[in-house]
Motif scaffolding. Structure first.
Motif, mmCIF file in Angstrom:
data_model
loop_
_atom_site.group_PDB
_atom_site.id
_atom_site.type_symbol
_atom_site.label_atom_id
_atom_site.label_comp_id
_atom_site.label_asym_id
_atom_site.label_seq_id
_atom_site.Cartn_x
_atom_site.Cartn_y
_atom_site.Cartn_z
ATOM 1 N N ASP A 1 -29.169 -29.407 -9.033
ATOM 2 C CA ASP A 1 -28.234 -28.859 -10.217
ATOM 3 C C ASP A 1 -29.861 -27.735 -11.430
ATOM 4 O O ASP A 1 -30.809 -28.274 -10.686
ATOM 5 C CB ASP A 1 -28.584 -29.987 -11.066
ATOM 6 C CG ASP A 1 -27.410 -31.374 -11.046
ATOM 7 O OD1 ASP A 1 -26.291 -30.238 -10.996
ATOM 8 O OD2 ASP A 1 -26.974 -32.617 -11.144
ATOM 9 N N PHE A 2 -29.351 -27.050 -12.197
ATOM 10 C CA PHE A 2 -30.518 -26.463 -12.897
ATOM 11 C C PHE A 2 -30.385 -26.364 -14.493
ATOM 12 O O PHE A 2 -29.180 -27.295 -14.533
ATOM 13 C CB PHE A 2 -30.097 -25.025 -12.932
ATOM 14 C CG PHE A 2 -29.949 -24.797 -11.177
ATOM 15 C CD1 PHE A 2 -30.447 -24.967 -10.177
ATOM 16 C CD2 PHE A 2 -28.695 -24.254 -11.017
ATOM 17 C CE1 PHE A 2 -30.888 -24.614 -8.719
ATOM 18 C CE2 PHE A 2 -28.902 -24.208 -9.201
ATOM 19 C CZ PHE A 2 -29.055 -24.074 -8.639
ATOM 20 N N ALA A 3 -31.124 -26.437 -15.233
ATOM 21 C CA ALA A 3 -30.956 -25.929 -16.816
ATOM 22 C C ALA A 3 -32.602 -25.808 -17.133
ATOM 23 O O ALA A 3 -33.702 -25.036 -16.420
ATOM 24 C CB ALA A 3 -31.417 -27.809 -16.636
ATOM 25 N N PHE A 4 -32.218 -24.958 -17.945
ATOM 26 C CA PHE A 4 -33.024 -23.675 -19.354
ATOM 27 C C PHE A 4 -32.762 -24.330 -20.237
ATOM 28 O O PHE A 4 -32.061 -24.109 -20.777
ATOM 29 C CB PHE A 4 -32.361 -22.275 -18.258
ATOM 30 C CG PHE A 4 -33.486 -21.591 -19.144
ATOM 31 C CD1 PHE A 4 -34.801 -21.545 -18.636
ATOM 32 C CD2 PHE A 4 -33.369 -20.753 -20.460
ATOM 33 C CE1 PHE A 4 -35.390 -19.486 -18.673
ATOM 34 C CE2 PHE A 4 -33.526 -19.604 -21.317
ATOM 35 C CZ PHE A 4 -35.086 -19.436 -20.157
ATOM 36 N N VAL A 5 -34.918 -24.213 -20.572
ATOM 37 C CA VAL A 5 -34.629 -24.606 -21.904
ATOM 38 C C VAL A 5 -35.334 -23.568 -23.009
ATOM 39 O O VAL A 5 -36.069 -23.436 -22.015
ATOM 40 C CB VAL A 5 -35.111 -26.579 -21.844
ATOM 41 C CG1 VAL A 5 -34.840 -26.502 -23.301
ATOM 42 C CG2 VAL A 5 -33.828 -27.192 -21.185
ATOM 43 N N SER A 6 -34.740 -23.699 -24.267
ATOM 44 C CA SER A 6 -35.391 -22.516 -24.572
ATOM 45 C C SER A 6 -35.514 -23.730 -25.670
ATOM 46 O O SER A 6 -34.531 -23.177 -26.680
ATOM 47 C CB SER A 6 -34.981 -20.767 -25.019
ATOM 48 O OG SER A 6 -36.041 -20.452 -25.809
ATOM 49 N N GLY A 7 -36.659 -23.849 -26.576
ATOM 50 C CA GLY A 7 -36.870 -23.959 -27.505
ATOM 51 C C GLY A 7 -38.175 -23.533 -28.924
ATOM 52 O O GLY A 7 -38.497 -22.823 -28.882
ATOM 53 N N GLU A 8 -38.450 -24.285 -29.700
ATOM 54 C CA GLU A 8 -39.586 -23.984 -30.307
ATOM 55 C C GLU A 8 -40.861 -24.105 -30.535
ATOM 56 O O GLU A 8 -41.636 -23.128 -30.276
ATOM 57 C CB GLU A 8 -39.416 -24.699 -32.202
ATOM 58 C CG GLU A 8 -37.723 -24.135 -33.349
ATOM 59 C CD GLU A 8 -37.856 -24.695 -34.531
ATOM 60 O OE1 GLU A 8 -38.707 -25.638 -34.578
ATOM 61 O OE2 GLU A 8 -36.440 -24.117 -34.707
ATOM 62 N N GLU A 9 -40.835 -24.650 -29.663
ATOM 63 C CA GLU A 9 -42.101 -25.504 -28.630
ATOM 64 C C GLU A 9 -42.382 -24.715 -27.253
ATOM 65 O O GLU A 9 -43.529 -25.027 -27.277
ATOM 66 C CB GLU A 9 -42.478 -26.475 -28.724
ATOM 67 C CG GLU A 9 -42.285 -27.610 -30.725
ATOM 68 C CD GLU A 9 -42.890 -29.203 -30.088
ATOM 69 O OE1 GLU A 9 -42.582 -29.886 -29.249
ATOM 70 O OE2 GLU A 9 -42.871 -29.304 -30.555
ATOM 71 N N GLU A 10 -41.045 -24.734 -26.840
ATOM 72 C CA GLU A 10 -41.212 -24.669 -25.397
ATOM 73 C C GLU A 10 -39.509 -23.464 -24.880
ATOM 74 O O GLU A 10 -38.942 -23.861 -25.084
ATOM 75 C CB GLU A 10 -42.011 -25.717 -24.148
ATOM 76 C CG GLU A 10 -41.011 -26.856 -24.502
ATOM 77 C CD GLU A 10 -41.726 -27.704 -23.251
ATOM 78 O OE1 GLU A 10 -42.272 -27.565 -23.101
ATOM 79 O OE2 GLU A 10 -41.216 -28.952 -23.393
ATOM 80 N N THR A 11 -40.131 -23.667 -23.344
ATOM 81 C CA THR A 11 -39.312 -22.436 -23.151
ATOM 82 C C THR A 11 -39.092 -22.714 -21.515
ATOM 83 O O THR A 11 -40.845 -23.079 -21.306
ATOM 84 C CB THR A 11 -39.060 -21.382 -23.073
ATOM 85 O OG1 THR A 11 -38.220 -20.924 -23.941
ATOM 86 C CG2 THR A 11 -37.613 -20.624 -22.059
ATOM 87 N N TYR A 12 -38.598 -23.600 -20.516
ATOM 88 C CA TYR A 12 -38.703 -23.536 -19.406
ATOM 89 C C TYR A 12 -37.544 -23.874 -18.736
ATOM 90 O O TYR A 12 -36.837 -23.871 -18.718
ATOM 91 C CB TYR A 12 -39.428 -24.892 -19.265
ATOM 92 C CG TYR A 12 -38.889 -26.288 -19.615
ATOM 93 C CD1 TYR A 12 -37.917 -26.389 -18.547
ATOM 94 C CD2 TYR A 12 -38.884 -26.747 -20.869
ATOM 95 C CE1 TYR A 12 -37.780 -27.747 -19.228
ATOM 96 C CE2 TYR A 12 -38.204 -27.674 -21.672
ATOM 97 C CZ TYR A 12 -37.600 -28.692 -20.355
ATOM 98 O OH TYR A 12 -36.398 -29.787 -20.988
ATOM 99 N N PHE A 13 -37.972 -23.903 -17.098
ATOM 100 C CA PHE A 13 -36.112 -23.932 -16.627
ATOM 101 C C PHE A 13 -36.859 -24.890 -15.451
ATOM 102 O O PHE A 13 -38.154 -25.133 -14.733
ATOM 103 C CB PHE A 13 -36.138 -22.337 -15.149
ATOM 104 C CG PHE A 13 -34.798 -22.874 -14.711
ATOM 105 C CD1 PHE A 13 -33.935 -23.037 -15.259
ATOM 106 C CD2 PHE A 13 -35.475 -22.765 -12.818
ATOM 107 C CE1 PHE A 13 -32.956 -22.312 -14.029
ATOM 108 C CE2 PHE A 13 -34.312 -22.565 -12.207
ATOM 109 C CZ PHE A 13 -33.214 -22.590 -12.363
ATOM 110 N N THR A 14 -35.767 -25.783 -15.112
ATOM 111 C CA THR A 14 -36.018 -27.439 -13.639
ATOM 112 C C THR A 14 -34.736 -27.422 -13.289
ATOM 113 O O THR A 14 -33.821 -26.516 -13.270
ATOM 114 C CB THR A 14 -36.516 -27.993 -15.276
ATOM 115 O OG1 THR A 14 -36.679 -29.657 -13.679
ATOM 116 C CG2 THR A 14 -35.049 -28.829 -15.794
#
Length: 836
Positions: free
Chosen positions: A245-258
Motif C-alpha cells: 500500500d502506498f501513500a503520498f502526503v503533501s502538506g504545509e509542514e512536510e511532503t513525504y512518500f510512505t
C-alpha cells in the motif's frame, strides 16, 4: 528480553538449486546477551544487543566482511543472512566493539562512544525536555529516543535519518519548515557502509511530487515521474494493494512518500539504494531463506550514470556489466571486487601527444554525452583535430566531427541486434598497438625458399590438425535420446563467441547457435548460480530425460567451475509474448491457434506434474517462457527455476521464484508449494492469451486496468466478445471462450485446493467434461461488494478507488468462499488427489 544471536552460518550448507542471492557479503558479529532498552546508567556495550519486543529487529555492533571495522547498526533478527538496514556511524567506524558503547549522555541524547570513551556519533536532539530518556528499538525497525515516563513523547527516531534502506512505515521526503530531507544513500561498497555515490530523494525544489536517483548528489539519471494520486507516472507496475500500500502526503509542514506491505507480518520487506546505482524492492519470505527482488529501477543496469567510471564500458550482455576499454586496466581492482565500479579504468600506457598517438575503433557504442563540435569535412580532418589537442581522448565522425576531452564516461557496447550506436575512435599510445612487420620479411622469404621440405611437413601437419578440428566440430551434433556434455570452448564456437543474443531474463541470457551438422540451437548462459556442479548435473540430467512434444527439448549442457550453460532446440516462432503483445510487429494469432496453444501448454505442464518420475514444478509459467515452433506448436521452456518434488512428498518449501503478476498467493506468505503454483500462473496467462494484452497495465491518461476483474464481470453478464483480442481476424467460438475463461478463474483461486490439476484442465479443454462457474476469489469478491469502486470500459478501468479493493486481496487468512459451496462447483471434476 534476553536473546543470543542465532547461529545462522549453518544455512549456508543447505542445497537450494538455482538461487539468485540479492544481498551479498557475510557480516561478522559477536555473541552476547540482549537487553530491552538503553537508559541512563545502562548502556549497550561490547557484544550485547537490543532486540525489538516482537523479535524482528536487533541493534548492536557488527563488522562487515573481514575489514576489522565496527559499526553500531540495526539488522533483521530472523533473516539468516545478516542484513543491516540502518547504521549509526557509517562514516566513522570503530576499531573495536569490545570497549565501545551506546549510552544516554548527560543531556539526554543517545551517543556512541569509542574505546577511548570519545563520542563518534550522537542523536543531537535539541528538544529534549526530560531527565529520563530511553532508547527503544521498535518492531518496525525504528530506533526511537523517548521520554522514559511518557512513551508517546519521542525526541528523535532513526526513521527520520535513514541510511541505504527504507523500511515499511518509514518516510522519504522533506520537512518544509526545517529543510531536513529524508534521503537514501547507498553503501560505498559491499564491505563499507560509508555514504556512497548514489542516492534517492524527493525533488529538492519541492515544485513537483517526484523522486530522483542522483549521482554524487548532483546529477539526476532516473525520475519516478509525478504522483498522479495512485502511482508515480514512470512506475506503471505499481499495483496498490497487491503486495504494498502506498501513500503520498503533501502538506504545509512536510511532503513525504510512505508504504506498507499487505502481506503477512511474517514477511519482511525493504527498499534499498544498491551499490549498483539501482533502487530495489526486496522481500524476505519466512522459511524460504532468501531475498526476492520484486522490482528495480532503472531496469537496464547500463542506464546508471557513470556506473563504470572513466573509460569503463558497460554491457547488458555480460556479468559483471563493466569492463575496461582497450588500453586501460582497473584503477582499483579491490573496489571492483567489492562491487564499487565507479573508480573506472586507468591507462596502461601514457599518451605521447605530438602526433605520436593512434586511435582504436569501437563500433556500435553509445557515445559519451556532451561532445565538443569541431569543423571538419572528413574523418581524416576530424582525427587531425583530435590529435592536435593533447587533452582530446576520442572522436567520432558521422557527417559532423565530435570530440571528447579528458575522461570518457557512460560508454556502452550495444549488442549486434541493436543498431543506432556510433563509432568511437579512442586515443591510445602507439605502444598499445601491435608493431608493424619489419624488414624480417625478406629473411623469412629466403628461409622459406631454402626450407621447402620443412614447410611441406609443417603444412601437412597443419592440414591434419585442421582436418581433425573440422571433424571434431562436425562431430558436435545432437544425438537423439541422450544429453551432450559440451566444453565451454565448443559452445563459444557454436554461438560465434555468443554474438547473436536472442533474449535474456533474471537467470541468464540466451544466444543462437549452429551445430556442425547445421542444426540450430539456443544456448542459455546461467548467471548468479550457486549450485554445486554435482547437484547441477544431477538435476539437469533428470530434466534432460524428459521428452514431450510440448516441452522444449534440452539437448545438452556445460558445467565447468563457475560456468553453467544449457543447450536447447531453437524455436523459430519465438516466444508467446512476442505474438501477443507486440502489436503490428507480429502477425495476429487466430482463435483456433490460441486454443491449440492453450491446450498444448496444458499438456506440457501435465506431463511435468503427473507423468515424470519426480513431479517437476516449473515455477515461472508466463508467455515469455512458452516458445512456438514453425507450426505454432507451443513448447514450455526455461526450466532454470524448476523444482523437483519426489513422489513421496506432496509439497516443497522453496524460495519465491517466478515473475510478479503470475505468483501464486501461497508463495507470498512463505508456505510450501505444490504443482498448484504452476496452475495459478497458467490461469493468469490464459487471460492474456484471450485478450492479447497484459493482465495489468496503464495506457496514457487511463487509470490502472486489472483485466481479470473486468473479465469476471463480463463472464457473469455473458458479454464475452468484448474480452477477445480485437486484432484477431476470425471470430472466437463462444463455447470454447466460455470454457477457457472458467478454467482461468478456477486456476486463479486463492485457495490452492480449489484449483484443478493440469490433468483435469486438459479434460475440460478437450471437451471431455464440463466445468461450472468458479467461486469468485476474495479480491474480486470485494469488487462486487463495492460496485462503484471500478468502472469498466472497452479500454480498461476508467476510474479507480482500486487500492481499497485489492488491499485485502491475496490474504492467506481468509477464503473467497466457503469450502462447501466451492466443492459444489467442483462437482464436475474427476475425483482424485487435489494436489496432483
Amino acid at each position: 528480553m534476553v536473546k543470543k544471536p542465532s547461529g545462522w552460518l549453518w544455512l549456508l550448507s543447505l542445497q537450494v538449486p538455482l538461487l539468485v542471492l540479492v544481498f551479498s557479503g557475510a557480516l561478522e558479529t559477536s555473541t552476547g546477551s540482549a537487553t530491552s532498552s538503553i537508559s541512563a546508567g545502562r548502556p549497550l556495550a561490547g557484544d550485547s544487543t537490543l532486540v525489538s519486543h516482537g523479535g524482528v529487529f536487533e541493534l548492536g555492533f557488527f563488522s562487515p566482511g573481514k575489514t576489522g571495522r565496527f559499526y553500531a547498526g540495526i539488522w533483521y533478527t530472523k533473516v539468516s543472512r545478516r542484513t543491516p538496514v540502518w547504521v549509526a556511524n557509517r562514516a566513522a567506524p570503530l576499531r573495536s566493539a569490545a570497549a565501545s558503547e551506546l549510552s544516554i549522555s548527560g543531556d539526554g541524547n543517545l551517543v556512541l562512544l569509542d574505546e577511548a570513551k570519545q563520542p563518534v556519533w550522537s542523536t543531537n536532539a535539541t528538544s529534549i525536555s526530560s531527565n529520563s530518556t530511553v532508547a527503544e528499538l521498535l518492531n518496525t525497525g525504528n530506533l526511537i529516543l523517548r521520554d522514559g515516563l511518557d512513551s508517546g513523547n519521542v525526541f528523535w527516531q532513526s526513521f527520520d535519518h535513514p541510511t541505504d534502506s527504507w523500511l515499511p512505515g518509514g518516510k522519504l521526503g522533506m520537512n518544509k519548515l526545517t529543510g531536513e530531507v529524508q534521503r537514501l544513500v547507498s553503501w560505498k561498497n559491499s564491505e563499507d557502509p560509508a555514504p556512497g555515490i548514489f542516492s534517492l530523494e524527493i525533488d529538492p525544489s519541492a515544485s513537483s511530487s517526484q523522486y530522483f536517483i542522483l549521482w554524487n548528489s548532483s546529477h539526476e539519471f532516473w525520475s519516478s515521474g509525478a504522483w498522479n494520486g495512485r502511482i508515480f507516472s514512470n512506475v506503471p507496475e505499481m499495483v496498490p494493494g497487491y503486495i504494498y500500500d502506498f501513500a503520498f502526503v503533501s502538506g504545509e509542514e512536510e511532503t513525504y512518500f510512505t508504504y506498507n506491505t499487505t502481506l503477512s507480518s511474517d514477511v519482511i520487506s525493504r527498499f534499498v539504494v544498491d551499490i549498483s546505482g539501482q533502487i530495489k524492492q526486496l522481500t524476505w519470505i519466512a522459511g524460504a531463506g532468501e531475498w526476492m527482488q520484486f522490482w528495480s529501477q532503472p531496469r537496464p543496469q547500463c542506464d546508471v550514470y557513470r556506473l563504470c567510471g572513466p573509460f569503463g564500458i558497460c554491457s547488458e550482455k555480460t556479468m559483471p556489466h563493466c569492463a575496461c576499454a582497450m588500453g586501460f586496466e582497473k584503477a582499483s581492482p579491490v573496489d571492483w571486487e567489492l562491487g564499487d565500479l565507479t573508480s573506472g579504468c586507468a591507462r596502461r600506457t601514457p599518451l605521447k601527444c605530438g602526433g605520436e598517438d593512434r586511435f582504436y575503433t569501437m563500433p556500435n557504442v553509445r557515445l559519451p554525452a556532451e561532445p565538443a563540435a569541431a569543423t571538419a569535412r572528413s574523418a581524416e580532418e576530424c582525427e587531425s583535430a583530435c590529435l592536435g589537442n593533447c587533452s582530446c581522448t576520442g572522436y567520432s565522425y558521422d557527417g559532423g566531427c565530435s570530440l571528447w576531452y579528458d575522461a570518457l564516461f557512460d560508454l556502452q557496447q550495444l549488442p549486434d541486434s541493436i543498431r543506432g550506436g556510433g563509432t568511437l575512435h579512442l586515443r591510445l599510445a602507439v605502444l598499445e598497438f601491435p608493431s608493424p612487420a619489419s624488414g624480417k620479411k625478406a629473411t623469412v622469404e629466403i628461409a622459406v625458399g631454402t626450407s621447402a621440405g620443412a614447410v611441406a611437413v609443417v603444412a601437412l601437419a597443419l592440414a591434419m590438425v585442421w582436418r581433425w578440428r573440422q571433424r571434431k566440430f562436425r562431430g558436435l551434433r545432437l544425438v537423439e535420446g541422450s544429453l551432450v556434455v559440451f566444453r565451454y570452448s565448443e559452445l563459444k564456437r557454436v554461438t560465434g563467441n555468443f554474438s547473436d543474443k536472442l533474449g535474456g531474463g533474471g537467470f541468464g541470457s540466451v544466444y543462437r547457435g549452429t551445430m556442425g551438422d547445421s542444426t540450430e540451437v539456443a544456448v542459455k548462459k546461467l548467471e548468479g548460480l550457486r549450485q554445486g556442479e554435482k547437484e547441477f548435473r544431477s538435476e539437469v540430467c533428470t530434466i534432460g530425460t524428459i521428452q514431450h512434444v510440448n516441452l522444449v527439448r534440452l539437448r545438452g549442457f556445460c558445467s565447468h567451475r563457475s560456468r553453467r550453460l544449457l543447450v536447447y532446440d531453437y524455436m523459430p516462432g519465438g516466444s508467446l509474448d512476442r505474438a501477443l503483445f507486440r502489436g503490428q510487429a507480429a502477425p495476429p494469432v487466430g482463435w483456433k491457434t490460441r486454443y491449440q496453444i492453450i491446450l498444448g501448454t496444458a499438456r506440457g505442464l501435465a506431463y511435468l506434474h503427473e507423468r515424470c518420475r519426480d513431479c517437476i514444478i516449473h515455477c515461472d509459467i508466463k508467455p515469455e517462457n512458452i516458445l512456438l515452433d514453425g507450426e505454432f506448436i507451443p513448447k514450455v521452456a526455461d526450466f532454470g527455476m524448476a523444482k523437483l518434488v519426489g513422489r513421496e512428498f506432496s509439497r516443497v518449501l522453496t524460495t519465491v521464484r517466478g515473475t510478479r503478476g503470475y505468483l501464486a498467493p501461497e508463495w507470498m506468505s512463505g508456505e510450501a508449494i505444490t504443482a498448484k503454483a504452476d496452475v495459478y500462473s497458467f490461469g493468469m496467462m490464459l487471460f492474456e492469451i484471450i485478450s492479447g494484452r497484459r493482465n495489468s497495465e496503464e495506457k496514457g491518461e487511463e487509470k490502472y486496468a486489472f483485466f481479470p476483474a473486468w473479465a469476471a464481470k463480463k463472464l457473469l453478464s455473458g458479454e464475452l466478445l468484448g474480452l477477445v483480442d480485437p486484432r484477431m481476424e476470425e471470430e472466437a467460438d463462444m463455447e470454447d471462450l466460455t470454457r477457457v475463461l472458467r478454467v482461468a478463474f478456477w486456476c486463479a483461486q486463492e485457495d490452492e485446493t480449489l484449483r484443478p490439476s493440469m490433468g483435469h484442465i486438459i479434460q475440460i479443454l478437450e471437451r471431455a467434461i464440463d466445468v461450472e462457474f468458479p467461486p469468485i476469489p476474495r479480491y474480486l469478491q470485494l469488487l462486487w461488494e463495492n460496485p462503484d469502486a471500478v468502472e469498466f470500459s472497452s479500454t480498461g478501468v476508467s476510474s479507480v478507488q482500486f487500492s481499497d479493493v485489492l488491499a485485502g486481496g491475496f490474504s492467506s487468512s481468509s477464503q473467497s468462499t466457503s469450502h462447501a459451496s466451492s466443492a459444489a462447483n467442483l462437482r464436475s471434476f474427476p475425483s482424485g488427489d487435489p494436489s496432483r
